[in-house]
Design an enzyme around this catalytic site. Structure first.
Site, mmCIF file in Angstrom:
data_model
loop_
_atom_site.group_PDB
_atom_site.id
_atom_site.type_symbol
_atom_site.label_atom_id
_atom_site.label_comp_id
_atom_site.label_asym_id
_atom_site.label_seq_id
_atom_site.Cartn_x
_atom_site.Cartn_y
_atom_site.Cartn_z
ATOM 1 N N VAL A 11 91.611 -0.970 31.211
ATOM 2 C CA VAL A 11 92.576 -0.518 32.209
ATOM 3 C C VAL A 11 92.197 0.857 32.782
ATOM 4 C CG1 VAL A 11 94.959 0.324 32.476
ATOM 5 C CG2 VAL A 11 94.522 -1.895 31.437
ATOM 6 N N THR A 86 97.458 0.252 22.940
ATOM 7 C CA THR A 86 98.735 0.139 22.206
ATOM 8 C C THR A 86 98.697 -1.180 21.417
ATOM 9 O OG1 THR A 86 99.716 -0.782 24.236
ATOM 10 C CG2 THR A 86 100.164 1.524 23.753
ATOM 11 N N PHE A 152 99.204 -4.381 35.708
ATOM 12 C CA PHE A 152 99.284 -5.846 35.660
ATOM 13 C C PHE A 152 97.934 -6.519 35.912
ATOM 14 C CE2 PHE A 152 103.484 -4.256 36.772
ATOM 15 C CZ PHE A 152 104.290 -4.940 35.872
ATOM 16 N N LEU A 153 96.853 -5.729 35.963
ATOM 17 C CA LEU A 153 95.552 -6.341 36.270
ATOM 18 C C LEU A 153 95.151 -7.343 35.194
ATOM 19 C CD1 LEU A 153 93.236 -5.074 34.223
ATOM 20 C CD2 LEU A 153 93.397 -3.128 35.753
ATOM 21 N N ARG A 154 94.338 -8.325 35.633
ATOM 22 C CA ARG A 154 93.797 -9.300 34.681
ATOM 23 C C ARG A 154 92.329 -8.995 34.470
ATOM 24 N NH1 ARG A 154 94.336 -14.152 38.450
ATOM 25 N NH2 ARG A 154 93.740 -12.416 39.783
ATOM 26 N N LYS A 208 107.169 -4.825 32.347
ATOM 27 C CA LYS A 208 105.831 -5.219 31.885
ATOM 28 C C LYS A 208 105.920 -6.256 30.757
ATOM 29 C CE LYS A 208 101.500 -5.375 31.025
ATOM 30 N NZ LYS A 208 100.575 -6.069 31.898
ATOM 31 N N ALA A 256 96.821 -26.410 30.648
ATOM 32 C CA ALA A 256 96.883 -26.643 29.197
ATOM 33 C C ALA A 256 95.540 -26.257 28.566
ATOM 34 C CB ALA A 256 97.190 -28.107 28.935
ATOM 35 N N GLY A 261 95.470 -16.059 24.315
ATOM 36 C CA GLY A 261 94.937 -15.035 23.416
ATOM 37 C C GLY A 261 94.746 -13.768 24.218
ATOM 38 N N CYS A 264 96.505 -8.728 25.394
ATOM 39 C CA CYS A 264 97.856 -8.395 25.866
ATOM 40 C C CYS A 264 98.944 -9.349 25.388
ATOM 41 C CB CYS A 264 97.866 -8.310 27.389
ATOM 42 S SG CYS A 264 96.937 -6.900 28.005
HETATM 43 P P1 NAD Z 1 90.980 -0.256 25.377
HETATM 44 O O1 NAD Z 1 91.085 -0.328 23.922
HETATM 45 O O2 NAD Z 1 89.934 -1.064 26.096
HETATM 46 O O3 NAD Z 1 90.761 1.270 25.849
HETATM 47 C C1 NAD Z 1 91.471 2.346 25.344
HETATM 48 C C2 NAD Z 1 90.558 3.556 25.414
HETATM 49 O O4 NAD Z 1 91.337 4.724 25.143
HETATM 50 C C3 NAD Z 1 89.436 3.557 24.370
HETATM 51 O O5 NAD Z 1 88.198 3.724 25.047
HETATM 52 C C4 NAD Z 1 89.750 4.756 23.475
HETATM 53 O O6 NAD Z 1 88.598 5.386 22.980
HETATM 54 C C5 NAD Z 1 90.523 5.639 24.421
HETATM 55 N N1 NAD Z 1 91.403 6.635 23.787
HETATM 56 C C6 NAD Z 1 92.310 6.458 22.798
HETATM 57 N N2 NAD Z 1 92.919 7.619 22.505
HETATM 58 C C7 NAD Z 1 92.405 8.552 23.335
HETATM 59 C C8 NAD Z 1 92.634 9.939 23.533
HETATM 60 N N3 NAD Z 1 93.554 10.623 22.814
HETATM 61 N N4 NAD Z 1 91.922 10.586 24.458
HETATM 62 C C9 NAD Z 1 90.993 9.925 25.186
HETATM 63 N N5 NAD Z 1 90.729 8.615 25.066
HETATM 64 C C10 NAD Z 1 91.430 7.939 24.155
HETATM 65 O O7 NAD Z 1 92.432 -0.624 25.942
HETATM 66 P P2 NAD Z 1 92.809 -1.423 27.296
HETATM 67 O O8 NAD Z 1 92.545 -2.876 27.146
HETATM 68 O O9 NAD Z 1 92.255 -0.682 28.476
HETATM 69 O O10 NAD Z 1 94.398 -1.245 27.275
HETATM 70 C C11 NAD Z 1 95.009 0.019 27.510
HETATM 71 C C12 NAD Z 1 96.497 -0.201 27.726
HETATM 72 O O11 NAD Z 1 96.706 -0.974 28.909
HETATM 73 C C13 NAD Z 1 97.178 -0.984 26.596
HETATM 74 O O12 NAD Z 1 98.474 -0.485 26.423
HETATM 75 C C14 NAD Z 1 97.229 -2.405 27.140
HETATM 76 O O13 NAD Z 1 98.297 -3.138 26.586
HETATM 77 C C15 NAD Z 1 97.456 -2.145 28.603
HETATM 78 N N6 NAD Z 1 96.991 -3.214 29.486
HETATM 79 C C16 NAD Z 1 95.803 -3.841 29.237
HETATM 80 C C17 NAD Z 1 95.358 -4.844 30.103
HETATM 81 C C18 NAD Z 1 94.053 -5.542 29.829
HETATM 82 O O14 NAD Z 1 93.805 -6.562 30.488
HETATM 83 N N7 NAD Z 1 93.210 -5.069 28.941
HETATM 84 C C19 NAD Z 1 96.127 -5.188 31.211
HETATM 85 C C20 NAD Z 1 97.322 -4.517 31.451
HETATM 86 C C21 NAD Z 1 97.747 -3.530 30.582
#
Ligand code: NAD
Length: 435
Positions: A11, A86, A152-154, A208, A256, A261, A264
């Protein structure tokens, strides 16, 4: 606008790159030195189509930089976005907010002037209140607005989703300056009308989770209908089309398959249940969705075993696709993990192919042979299973596969191939929700 983006994962990196492409000055921060070093060499720490080109062009234009130094990034920024992970807290399914709160404390220490702190991470209702409380505790008297702006990106279509969103949800509790900053940040998205939906902070946080739980419900619903299709001799693809053409239902998320998985839906449905429980508001539909989906992932292993005659001891299964969906390298909570486990528990040997997920898969699964072509996965195997519908698996030479399999069994958990084509190639076919 000057923006600091904390976290360069799926994200944070996409959001940071897109904001810089809008013309903003963006500094992306990560505490993982290896990620930042890689980004300095224009090596993407994740696989996301088009991201390398977008990052390179904005770095060249001088609008996008990377650092591990949060303090320097926040200094002078108009807004700082928190986009850290998270994940589910071990044991109870609550969202683990330790990364969010740790980042908040660091941000609080780094603030030098009025700033908008935006949670882009998916966080339970009330997290914004706590973020605000922490900042005031760390730095009494600071002028700060805490805003919720869930993403909300995929994965796999992230850049397009970010640049052409159905809506951008912004949760602000009565702060005109924060509203102006957020409007200005997203202004490049406006063509005829603004996609911004302003709500209260708590409402935005809940939107969300409600969105993800609803989508998970849609998938789980059609998966149960698929089971019924198998039992009564109906075709779930036609059922999906037949109901999806109704505008009130819509055709998306009605495919289906082996269960949802990814990084998220599993964790967000669990976290929403905890929010319901904490507030004495049971969410029985979401509860059922979580249970049904968990059971389904395990059932898919049994489905493969059944297709192979019921005993897979000493047999080899070729798997095509490991990631939870195509066009990502993300292996978090992928259905393939439960399927591999079930097959290995039953005594099978697994060899697997995935266009992008192998590196992450290697860190999670044991005793799997990773091969570099779908044909090698089939070669000498007792069955071939399509787990993830990568484009690379949509036009396979099925005759060649039938020729190299030890027994000509294809299990298509994504309903990619028409039965007639598979039959013509000399393979027996097991699908989902179709007999
Ligand atoms: P991710 O695990 O890919 O990336 C998180 C990054 O944050 C890691 O690189 C980590 O090293 C860094 N980080 C953690 N603590 C830090 C700090 N104190 N300072 C600097 N960097 C720090 O996570 P993600 O998939 O990008 O998801 C992030 C959030 O967005 C989550 O809450 C997730 O639920 C939400 N989200 C994810 C998606 C998705 O498709 N992945 C879509 C919508 C929302």
């Amino acid at each position: 606008m000057r923006i600091a983006m904390i976290g360069t994962g799926y994200v944070g990196l996409v959001s940071g790159a897109c904001f810089s492409d809008f013309g903003h000055d963006v500094v992306c921060v990560d505490k993982d030195q290896a990620k930042i070093d890689a980004l300095h060499r224009n090596v993407m720490p994740i696989y996301e189509p088009g991201l390398d080109v977008l990052v390179a062009s904005n770095v060249r234009a001088g609008r996008l930089t990377f650092t591990t130094d949060l303090k320097s990034a926040v200094d002078g920024a108009d807004a700082v976005f928190i986009a850290v992970g998270t994940p589910s807290r071990r044991g109870d399914g609550h969202a683990d907010l330790s990364y969010v709160y740790a980042a908040t404390r660091e941000i609080a220490q780094a603030i030098t002037g009025p700033i908008v702190v935006v949670t882009k991470s998916t966080v339970p209702v009330g997290t914004g209140d706590e973020v605000e409380r922490i900042i005031h505790e760390e730095r009494p008297g600071t002028t700060v607005a805490v805003v919720s702006n869930p993403e909300f990106l995929r994965e796999g279509a992230a850049i397009d989703d970010f640049k052409r969103p159905d809506r951008v949800v912004v949760g602000i509790n009565d702060d005109e300056r924060a509203r102006e900053v957020m409007s200005e940040i997203y202004r490049p998205l406006y063509l005829n009308s603004s996609p911004l939906l302003f709500t209260s902070r708590r409402t935005s946080e809940l939107i969300k989770y409600a969105a993800n739980a609803f989508l998970a419900t849609k998938i789980t619903f059609i998966n149960e209908i698929a089971d019924l299709c198998e039992a009564v001799g109906a075709d779930v693809k036609d059922v999906s089309r037949g109901i999806g053409l109704d505008n009130r239902i819509g055709s998306k998320f009605l495919h289906a398959g082996p269960g949802y998985g990814g990084s998220c839906f599993p964790k967000d449905t669990l976290a929403l249940l905890q929010t319901g429980g904490d507030n004495e508001t049971p969410l029985r539909i979401v509860e059922a969705v979580v249970q049904v989906n968990d059971a389904r992932k395990r059932a898919m292993g049994r489905k493969v075993i059944k297709a192979m005659g019921g005993d897979v001891r000493g047999k080899t299964v070729g798997l095509l696709g490991l990631t939870f969906k195509p066009n990502t390298d993300d292996m978090r909570d992928a259905p393939s993990l439960a399927i591999i486990q079930a097959l290995q528990d039953a005594g099978a040997v697994v060899k697997a192919h995935d266009p992008e997920g192998v590196e992450q898969a290697k860190r999670i699964v044991k005793d799997v042979e990773f091969v570099d072509s779908p044909y090698v996965a089939a070669d000498g195997a007792d069955a071939l299973v399509i787990v993830t519908e990568w484009d690379a698996y949509r036009a396979l030479d099925l005759r060649r596969i039938a020729g190299t399999l030890k027994t000509p069994i294809l299990v298509d958990l994504r309903n990619v191939y028409p039965k007639a084509e598979v039959k013509r190639a000399g393979l027996t076919l097991t699908q989902v929700g179709r007999v």
